[in-house]
Design an enzyme around this catalytic site. Structure first.
Site, short mmCIF file in Angstrom:
data_model
loop_
_atom_site.label_atom_id
_atom_site.label_comp_id
_atom_site.label_asym_id
_atom_site.label_seq_id
_atom_site.Cartn_x
_atom_site.Cartn_y
_atom_site.Cartn_z
N ASP A 43 0.85 -1.21 0.00
CA ASP A 43 0.00 0.00 0.00
C ASP A 43 0.88 1.24 0.00
OD1 ASP A 43 -3.00 -0.90 0.81
OD2 ASP A 43 -1.54 -2.22 1.75
N GLU A 44 1.88 1.23 0.88
CA GLU A 44 2.78 2.38 1.02
C GLU A 44 3.45 2.71 -0.30
OE1 GLU A 44 5.48 2.14 4.32
OE2 GLU A 44 6.93 3.50 3.40
N ARG A 45 3.97 1.69 -0.97
CA ARG A 45 4.75 1.94 -2.19
C ARG A 45 3.87 2.40 -3.34
NH1 ARG A 45 8.56 -3.23 -0.66
NH2 ARG A 45 9.73 -2.04 0.90
#
Ligand SMILES: Cc1cc2nc3c(=O)[nH]c(=O)nc-3n(C[C@H](O)[C@H](O)[C@H](O)COP(=O)(O)OP(=O)(O)OC[C@H]3O[C@@H](n4cnc5c(N)ncnc54)[C@H](O)[C@@H]3O)c2cc1C
Length: 384
Positions: A243-245
């Site tokens: 999700d972060e990337r």
């Protein structure tokens, strides 16, 4: 991805918030080295920016990933990278595991107020001696009755001086040291005795985002603060990294296009050798090439978002997105500085900030080389 009226409605509220509540204050926050998360986040909570895809029973939006894409596009319009990164930590980096695996009680106590923006959170994985090598973390949580007793240090923690709680990765089983087994994600309230901010780190860029070193000295939290099953923390965090990337890449791609647009405008106005600088074919071609690269990356990001939307594993796509967007952002930033001449080097222009902020894109959330390592392993070339 199909955008409906609902998406456009959400985009408008995000845009208004960015234009009225964020961009006018960015210079002040950059100067101060921090932004007021507890003032700003409730406003984001009101428009539903946090937890778009989470369960409405716990304050989430019940929407799909296409809304996250829209949100990231609007965050990409913020005049610095520090504030969007801090927002993304709360929306997509520190909360996905809690939303997916946390107990109802944990979600009621921590997730709900966080999605309303009343609480600020951080993701605490990196340590002074382990960043790329997540399996090498040393922070330990030792069971004592119904509690974990946590000792260790966390490094580079975004929102770290303002957070109300951390989603903390700790080693909870020492039987396989250095391995990815035996780690857990634990919710750690920052008011717990033994928690302290060691220092606020001065950085090259992302000045408005507070980044802290955290000290955990016999911090006692209930075992029930474990996110999901104890021992699954590494795997949960690897999923959370996707999700972060992806979200980081969505935001950065918008920023890169905006930087090219602004540079094009500047070159049109700046006269040298009797004509606008933009009349030079070399500059036109260089910008055209970079626009083409941004188009290509955006196309890939939409493909990745669609794949996520369809419920597929996007480890490969998130890795490629992070790598390629990070590298492109740096290339765009370098060209923007170059084509602004001396003004590109002056603090009074937006370009210098963009150049500094862009450098993080290839380091934070996993360095380029770590992305290459993942792809290497997927291609059967490296050892797992
Ligand atoms: C501004 C900022 C905000 C951050 N926010 C957070 C946060 O909120 N939470 C959090 O947990 N972390 C955060 N981080 C930490 C970030 O994720 C790490 O800095 C990053 O993962 C790299 O780890 P490291 O700094 O320990 O570098 P190291 O692991 O020491 O690596 C140094 C360099 O070595 C190279 N390298 C590493 N491994 C390999 C390999 N296998 N093969 C080849 N080359 C390699 C890479 O070039 C890498 O940049 C943040 C960092 C910064 C700078």
């Amino acid at each position: 991805m199909q955008f409906t009226e609902e998406h456009e409605h959400f985009r408008e509220s995000m845009r208004r918030l960015v234009d009225e509540e964020i961009n006018p204050f960015v210079d002040e926050w950059e100067e101060a080295g921090i932004f007021p998360a507890h003032e700003l986040f409730p406003k984001l909570g009101e428009v539903g920016a946090f937890g778009l895809e989470y369960d409405p029973e716990f304050g989430g939006g019940g929407a799909d990933h296409s809304f996250t894409y829209v949100m990231a596009q609007e965050l990409g319009r913020i005049k610095c990278a520090g504030v969007p990164m801090a927002i993304a930590v709360q929306a997509s980096m520190a909360t996905p595991a809690l939303a997916r695996f946390g107990s109802d009680e944990l979600k009621k106590t921590y997730l709900e107020p966080t999605l309303r923006g009343e609480m600020v959170c951080s993701i605490a994985v990196s340590e002074p001696d382990a960043g790329s090598d997540v399996a090498g973390i040393r922070t330990r949580a030792v069971r004592d009755g119904d509690d974990w007793v946590i000792n260790g240090r966390k490094m580079w923690i975004t929102n770290g001086t303002q957070a109300d709680w951390l989603c903390l990765l700790a080693r909870t089983d020492d039987s396989q040291p250095g391995d990815y087994h035996g780690m857990s994600l634990i919710v750690v309230p920052t008011t717990t005795p033994g928690f302290s901010v060691g220092r606020k780190i001065e950085k090259m860029g992302n000045h408005s985002s507070d980044t802290a070193e955290i000290v955990l000295d016999d911090v006692r939290v209930p075992i029930s603060n474990t996110v999901g099953e104890a021992g699954r923390g590494f795997q949960q965090q690897m999923a959370q990294f996707q999700d972060e990337r992806l979200v980081g890449a969505y935001i950065a791609a918008v920023g890169a296009r905006k930087a090219l647009d602004r540079t094009k405008d500047y070159l049109q106005q700046r006269i040298a050798f009797g004509k606008p600088l933009l009349a030079n074919q070399y500059l036109q071609y260089k910008l055209a090439e970079l626009y083409a690269d941004v188009d290509t990356v955006e196309g890939f990001l939409q493909y990745a978002a669609d794949k996520y939307l369809a419920g597929n594993d996007v480890t490969r796509e998130a890795t490629v997105a992070k790598l390629k967007t990070g590298r492109l952002t740096r290339e765009v930033a370098d060209a923007c500085v170059q084509f602004h001449g001396g003004m590109g080097y002056a603090e009074e222009m937006w370009v210098a900030r963009y150049f500094r902020d862009a450098r993080l894109a290839s380091i934070g959330g996993g360095a380029d080389e770590v992305m290459l390592r993942v792809i290497t392993m997927m291609e059967g070339m490296g050892k797992k």
